[in-house]
Design an enzyme around this catalytic site. Sequence first.
Site, PDB file in Angstrom:
ATOM      1  N   GLY A 197      10.992  20.388  -1.906  1.00 46.47           N
ATOM      2  CA  GLY A 197       9.777  19.974  -1.845  1.00 46.47           C
ATOM      3  C   GLY A 197       8.584  21.098  -2.027  1.00 46.47           C
ATOM      4  O   GLY A 197       7.538  20.933  -2.511  1.00 46.47           O
ATOM      5  N   LYS A 214      -6.227   9.205  -1.866  1.00 44.26           N
ATOM      6  CA  LYS A 214      -5.686   9.314  -3.192  1.00 44.26           C
ATOM      7  C   LYS A 214      -6.256   8.334  -4.271  1.00 44.26           C
ATOM      8  O   LYS A 214      -6.711   8.492  -5.534  1.00 44.26           O
ATOM      9  CB  LYS A 214      -4.312   9.591  -3.516  1.00 44.26           C
ATOM     10  CG  LYS A 214      -3.712  10.960  -2.947  1.00 44.26           C
ATOM     11  CD  LYS A 214      -2.589  11.278  -3.418  1.00 44.26           C
ATOM     12  CE  LYS A 214      -1.912  12.550  -3.136  1.00 44.26           C
ATOM     13  NZ  LYS A 214      -0.398  13.013  -3.082  1.00 44.26           N
ATOM     14  N   GLU A 272       9.652  -5.485  -2.950  1.00 40.90           N
ATOM     15  CA  GLU A 272       8.486  -5.950  -3.804  1.00 40.90           C
ATOM     16  C   GLU A 272       7.711  -4.717  -4.440  1.00 40.90           C
ATOM     17  O   GLU A 272       7.301  -5.030  -5.477  1.00 40.90           O
ATOM     18  CB  GLU A 272       7.643  -6.952  -3.016  1.00 40.90           C
ATOM     19  CG  GLU A 272       8.288  -8.072  -2.788  1.00 40.90           C
ATOM     20  CD  GLU A 272       9.308  -8.223  -1.283  1.00 40.90           C
ATOM     21  OE1 GLU A 272       9.075  -6.990  -0.512  1.00 40.90           O
ATOM     22  OE2 GLU A 272      10.319  -8.898  -1.335  1.00 40.90           O
ATOM     23  N   ARG A 277      12.382   0.544   0.364  1.00 40.66           N
ATOM     24  CA  ARG A 277      12.656  -0.362   1.688  1.00 40.66           C
ATOM     25  C   ARG A 277      12.109  -1.617   1.400  1.00 40.66           C
ATOM     26  O   ARG A 277      12.831  -2.599   1.679  1.00 40.66           O
ATOM     27  CB  ARG A 277      11.930   0.554   2.896  1.00 40.66           C
ATOM     28  CG  ARG A 277      12.058  -0.091   4.048  1.00 40.66           C
ATOM     29  CD  ARG A 277      11.631   0.479   5.307  1.00 40.66           C
ATOM     30  NE  ARG A 277      10.051   0.966   4.950  1.00 40.66           N
ATOM     31  CZ  ARG A 277       9.277   1.648   5.793  1.00 40.66           C
ATOM     32  NH1 ARG A 277       9.761   1.971   7.129  1.00 40.66           N
ATOM     33  NH2 ARG A 277       8.132   1.797   5.679  1.00 40.66           N
ATOM     34  N   GLY A 310      11.842   5.500  -2.746  1.00 35.72           N
ATOM     35  CA  GLY A 310      10.663   5.348  -2.258  1.00 35.72           C
ATOM     36  C   GLY A 310       9.719   4.734  -3.618  1.00 35.72           C
ATOM     37  O   GLY A 310       9.894   4.685  -4.435  1.00 35.72           O
ATOM     38  N   SER A 319      -2.026  21.252   7.420  1.00 39.98           N
ATOM     39  CA  SER A 319      -1.730  21.408   6.034  1.00 39.98           C
ATOM     40  C   SER A 319      -1.528  22.819   5.697  1.00 39.98           C
ATOM     41  O   SER A 319      -2.484  23.821   6.061  1.00 39.98           O
ATOM     42  CB  SER A 319      -2.987  20.904   4.994  1.00 39.98           C
ATOM     43  OG  SER A 319      -2.996  21.216   3.878  1.00 39.98           O
ATOM     44  N   LEU A 320      -0.643  23.117   4.850  1.00 44.41           N
ATOM     45  CA  LEU A 320      -0.554  24.492   4.302  1.00 44.41           C
ATOM     46  C   LEU A 320      -1.476  24.935   3.289  1.00 44.41           C
ATOM     47  O   LEU A 320      -1.385  26.018   2.570  1.00 44.41           O
ATOM     48  CB  LEU A 320       1.034  24.890   4.120  1.00 44.41           C
ATOM     49  CG  LEU A 320       2.022  24.746   5.224  1.00 44.41           C
ATOM     50  CD1 LEU A 320       3.347  25.051   4.641  1.00 44.41           C
ATOM     51  CD2 LEU A 320       1.442  26.016   6.185  1.00 44.41           C
ATOM     52  N   SER A 321      -2.140  24.035   2.806  1.00 44.01           N
ATOM     53  CA  SER A 321      -2.977  24.225   1.334  1.00 44.01           C
ATOM     54  C   SER A 321      -3.966  25.137   1.589  1.00 44.01           C
ATOM     55  O   SER A 321      -4.162  26.084   0.725  1.00 44.01           O
ATOM     56  CB  SER A 321      -3.499  22.916   1.109  1.00 44.01           C
ATOM     57  OG  SER A 321      -2.559  22.009   0.506  1.00 44.01           O
ATOM     58  N   ASP A 348       0.297  16.349  -8.987  1.00 44.96           N
ATOM     59  CA  ASP A 348       1.549  15.692  -8.336  1.00 44.96           C
ATOM     60  C   ASP A 348       2.702  15.589  -9.413  1.00 44.96           C
ATOM     61  O   ASP A 348       3.815  15.797  -9.187  1.00 44.96           O
ATOM     62  CB  ASP A 348       1.360  14.554  -7.461  1.00 44.96           C
ATOM     63  CG  ASP A 348       0.742  14.602  -6.273  1.00 44.96           C
ATOM     64  OD1 ASP A 348       0.655  15.816  -5.767  1.00 44.96           O
ATOM     65  OD2 ASP A 348       0.217  13.764  -5.512  1.00 44.96           O
TER      66      ASP A 348
HETATM   67  P1  NAP Z   1       3.539   6.933   1.035  1.00 42.58           P
HETATM   68  O1  NAP Z   1       2.617   6.547   0.103  1.00 42.58           O
HETATM   69  O2  NAP Z   1       3.186   6.471   2.426  1.00 42.58           O
HETATM   70  O3  NAP Z   1       4.905   6.407   0.708  1.00 42.58           O
HETATM   71  C1  NAP Z   1       6.202   6.622   1.365  1.00 42.58           C
HETATM   72  C2  NAP Z   1       7.269   5.756   0.841  1.00 42.58           C
HETATM   73  O4  NAP Z   1       8.403   5.940   1.668  1.00 42.58           O
HETATM   74  C3  NAP Z   1       7.202   4.204   0.830  1.00 42.58           C
HETATM   75  O5  NAP Z   1       7.949   3.852  -0.525  1.00 42.58           O
HETATM   76  C4  NAP Z   1       7.977   3.624   2.008  1.00 42.58           C
HETATM   77  O6  NAP Z   1       8.522   2.416   1.888  1.00 42.58           O
HETATM   78  C5  NAP Z   1       8.908   4.673   2.054  1.00 42.58           C
HETATM   79  N1  NAP Z   1       9.553   4.921   3.722  1.00 42.58           N
HETATM   80  C6  NAP Z   1       8.617   5.361   4.573  1.00 42.58           C
HETATM   81  N2  NAP Z   1       9.219   5.393   5.697  1.00 42.58           N
HETATM   82  C7  NAP Z   1      10.592   4.760   5.395  1.00 42.58           C
HETATM   83  C8  NAP Z   1      11.733   4.555   6.151  1.00 42.58           C
HETATM   84  N3  NAP Z   1      11.743   5.028   7.492  1.00 42.58           N
HETATM   85  N4  NAP Z   1      12.755   4.276   5.582  1.00 42.58           N
HETATM   86  C9  NAP Z   1      12.715   3.926   4.253  1.00 42.58           C
HETATM   87  N5  NAP Z   1      11.783   4.034   3.408  1.00 42.58           N
HETATM   88  C10 NAP Z   1      10.569   4.611   4.072  1.00 42.58           C
HETATM   89  O7  NAP Z   1       3.872   8.334   1.124  1.00 42.58           O
HETATM   90  P2  NAP Z   1       3.830   9.686  -0.067  1.00 42.58           P
HETATM   91  O8  NAP Z   1       2.459  10.040  -0.186  1.00 42.58           O
HETATM   92  O9  NAP Z   1       4.407   8.948  -0.953  1.00 42.58           O
HETATM   93  O10 NAP Z   1       4.852  10.631   0.443  1.00 42.58           O
HETATM   94  C11 NAP Z   1       5.949  10.620   0.660  1.00 42.58           C
HETATM   95  C12 NAP Z   1       6.775  11.898   1.104  1.00 42.58           C
HETATM   96  O11 NAP Z   1       6.659  12.735  -0.126  1.00 42.58           O
HETATM   97  C13 NAP Z   1       6.074  12.624   2.203  1.00 42.58           C
HETATM   98  O12 NAP Z   1       6.400  12.233   3.283  1.00 42.58           O
HETATM   99  C14 NAP Z   1       5.867  13.887   1.515  1.00 42.58           C
HETATM  100  O13 NAP Z   1       6.842  14.599   2.380  1.00 42.58           O
HETATM  101  C15 NAP Z   1       6.486  13.774   0.354  1.00 42.58           C
HETATM  102  N6  NAP Z   1       5.396  14.459  -0.577  1.00 42.58           N
HETATM  103  C16 NAP Z   1       5.561  15.986  -0.901  1.00 42.58           C
HETATM  104  C17 NAP Z   1       4.575  16.647  -1.570  1.00 42.58           C
HETATM  105  C18 NAP Z   1       4.861  17.957  -1.866  1.00 42.58           C
HETATM  106  O14 NAP Z   1       3.973  18.680  -2.205  1.00 42.58           O
HETATM  107  N7  NAP Z   1       5.927  18.421  -1.919  1.00 42.58           N
HETATM  108  C19 NAP Z   1       3.491  15.537  -2.155  1.00 42.58           C
HETATM  109  C20 NAP Z   1       3.499  14.324  -1.825  1.00 42.58           C
HETATM  110  C21 NAP Z   1       4.244  13.989  -1.045  1.00 42.58           C
HETATM  111  P3  NAP Z   1       7.683   1.181   2.006  1.00 42.58           P
HETATM  112  O15 NAP Z   1       7.066   0.728   0.713  1.00 42.58           O
HETATM  113  O16 NAP Z   1       8.853   0.147   2.278  1.00 42.58           O
HETATM  114  O17 NAP Z   1       6.783   1.498   3.078  1.00 42.58           O
END
Ligand code: NAP
Length: 603
Positions: free
Chosen positions: A478, A311, A398, A395, A371, A262-264, A348
Amino acid sequence: MTTTNQIASHLLRSRIGKLCVAITGVTADELIEKATSVLKETTFLEFRLDYLAKPAAALPQLKEFLAANGAATVVATCRCKENGGRFAASITAALDVLMKAAEAGFQIVDIELESIEKLPKTTMEHLRNAGAAVIISHHDFHATKDLDGIYKRIEPFAPDFIKVVPTAKSLSDNLTLMRFLERMEDHSKSSIVGICMGEPGIISRVLGLRAGSAFTFAAANAGEETAPGQITARTLIETYRIEQVDAATKVYGVAGNPIGSSLSPLMMNTAFRRETVNAVYLALQTSKADDLFKLAKEIPIQGLSVTMPLKEEIIPLLERTDPLSAKIGAVNTVLRAQDGKFYGFNTDVAGIVGPLERRLSLKGAKVLVLGAGGAARAAVFGCRDKGAEVWILNRTPETAQKLARQAGAKTIKREAVAKTDFDVIINATPIGMTGQKAAQLLGPEDLTARIVFDLVYNPIETPLLKMAKQKGLTAISGVEMFVQQGARQFEIWTGKPAPEEEMLRVVLHSLKQSAEAAGEVSAPVLPPAVAHVEASAPAKPEPVAKPAAPAKVEAKAPPAKAVPLKAASKPVKQAPKPVPTSVKKAVPAKKAPAKVVAKKKSR
Ligand code: NAP
């Protein structure tokens, strides 16, 4: 110990710093080269002689180094394989190396408890007569247990330093170690050194000192760690400001798993330093909310950034959340308020909405979110809250449908994207992240928007953003979200405007360095959106209102009930923070909003 030895030992303790840098090398030349470089910053070193191909043969050369560097205090360690080191020969042979090291001018020798217990009773005396102070050390590579029992085994040898190094399997193990250090500080005639190994033990490397550890260990360079979870000297000095951590230092951290990369910590410690806040921000690796809260209550921790997988899980443990977090069902920020209780927020949303609103008005805007996970929920609710029309593509259809129902959004099929005009496309999936092999969700023909915002921040310029730039669209990295959500957290915790430019600068620098280290041909190009922020972000931006800025002091809240660690309980210079108004506005405590939200579990 004789009186002369006691005086020598006292003088030695007054000369060493808080940080001992472990130096490794296969040859004497390698050890000396690394040590010479480290000596520019710190004069207290440990030479891991067991890493040398021929330890005894290297000693004449090391003797010359010691003679030429009188300011250095150097520990000789020759740990046997059976005790977790690299020395393949017997404990008698290891002792022989240590004796010769003492004669060569090493001021301290480190011998394992398991070795000295098997060696003749006169061993301590021989080592002392050879001119060295002695550390007796014990390493447990599996657990944190029976620290008092280990102490009782070491104490009869009356060494100058007793070093106890267990492995933390949970954050709570750090508490066990720190409580032990506090008890021993008053009790022990020897100085105590205590550290927890392992990623969950990182906190002990910083806070162990104020609990009573005589010093802590650091790696000379990344990749040269001599124990799991060891941090580089530069990180401990520059990021964690270890020399300044004292009883009044407030403790913050980022909790989740994994957390190692983490870069935090870099970003938030930079912000604290820049704004001269006496605070340290640590990486707290855990997947269990109750483990986190046990630590948070006892240290006590003043604020937390919360990441996956905690979270949602932490919500039932909070006193209250702000209305937005309650709606989303996720908290990424925790504040310990003046009343000692923990309150939850979600920054966020500000991290997503803020960068967008710099570029367009979200009222009536058409937004596509890819997503339906945690980040997507923040994007969907945040944009809806600002009056945008939102479509979700996921993906798992539902999950998208459920989120759409909850937030008043719509779902869209993949094939309909290219035929629909959007103002903004937000990627809230991990696709495009360094190391992620999955194919892109959208092609150039699907980018029917003015703005593309990829929440992925490593790499800075993702394939999606490259595609957007090639089409002449506005690309937002991001990194902007990462810095914005962190800046809002800083404001919630401190009530001061966050130094956004500086936070952005260190994050970009670190990402570029990792990209270069990973062998990318050139450093990633800064997307225009990030460049814009870098150029135009005011040094002291207005603290974002809203859930963030802690406002007027709540009518006297009761003091924190947690039993702080001894050092932490000493007077704290900064006034405790109030409960932010947004939380006060949240559903009243009696209605137990956080618990209600948690029970409802919206995902
Ligand atoms: P999460 O709760 O695990 O959700 C991931 C989402 O991506 C789900 O909707 C999942 O779909 C979909 N997904 C995962 N792998 C996939 C694939 N191979 N093909 C298609 N869809 C896929 O994760 P999150 O916390 O929302 O984070 C998502 C991304 O946001 C992270 O990877 C991160 O890079 C970015 N993020 C950035 C910040 C920032 O400060 N910049 C903060 C938080 C997150 P399903 O529902 O089908 O599983």
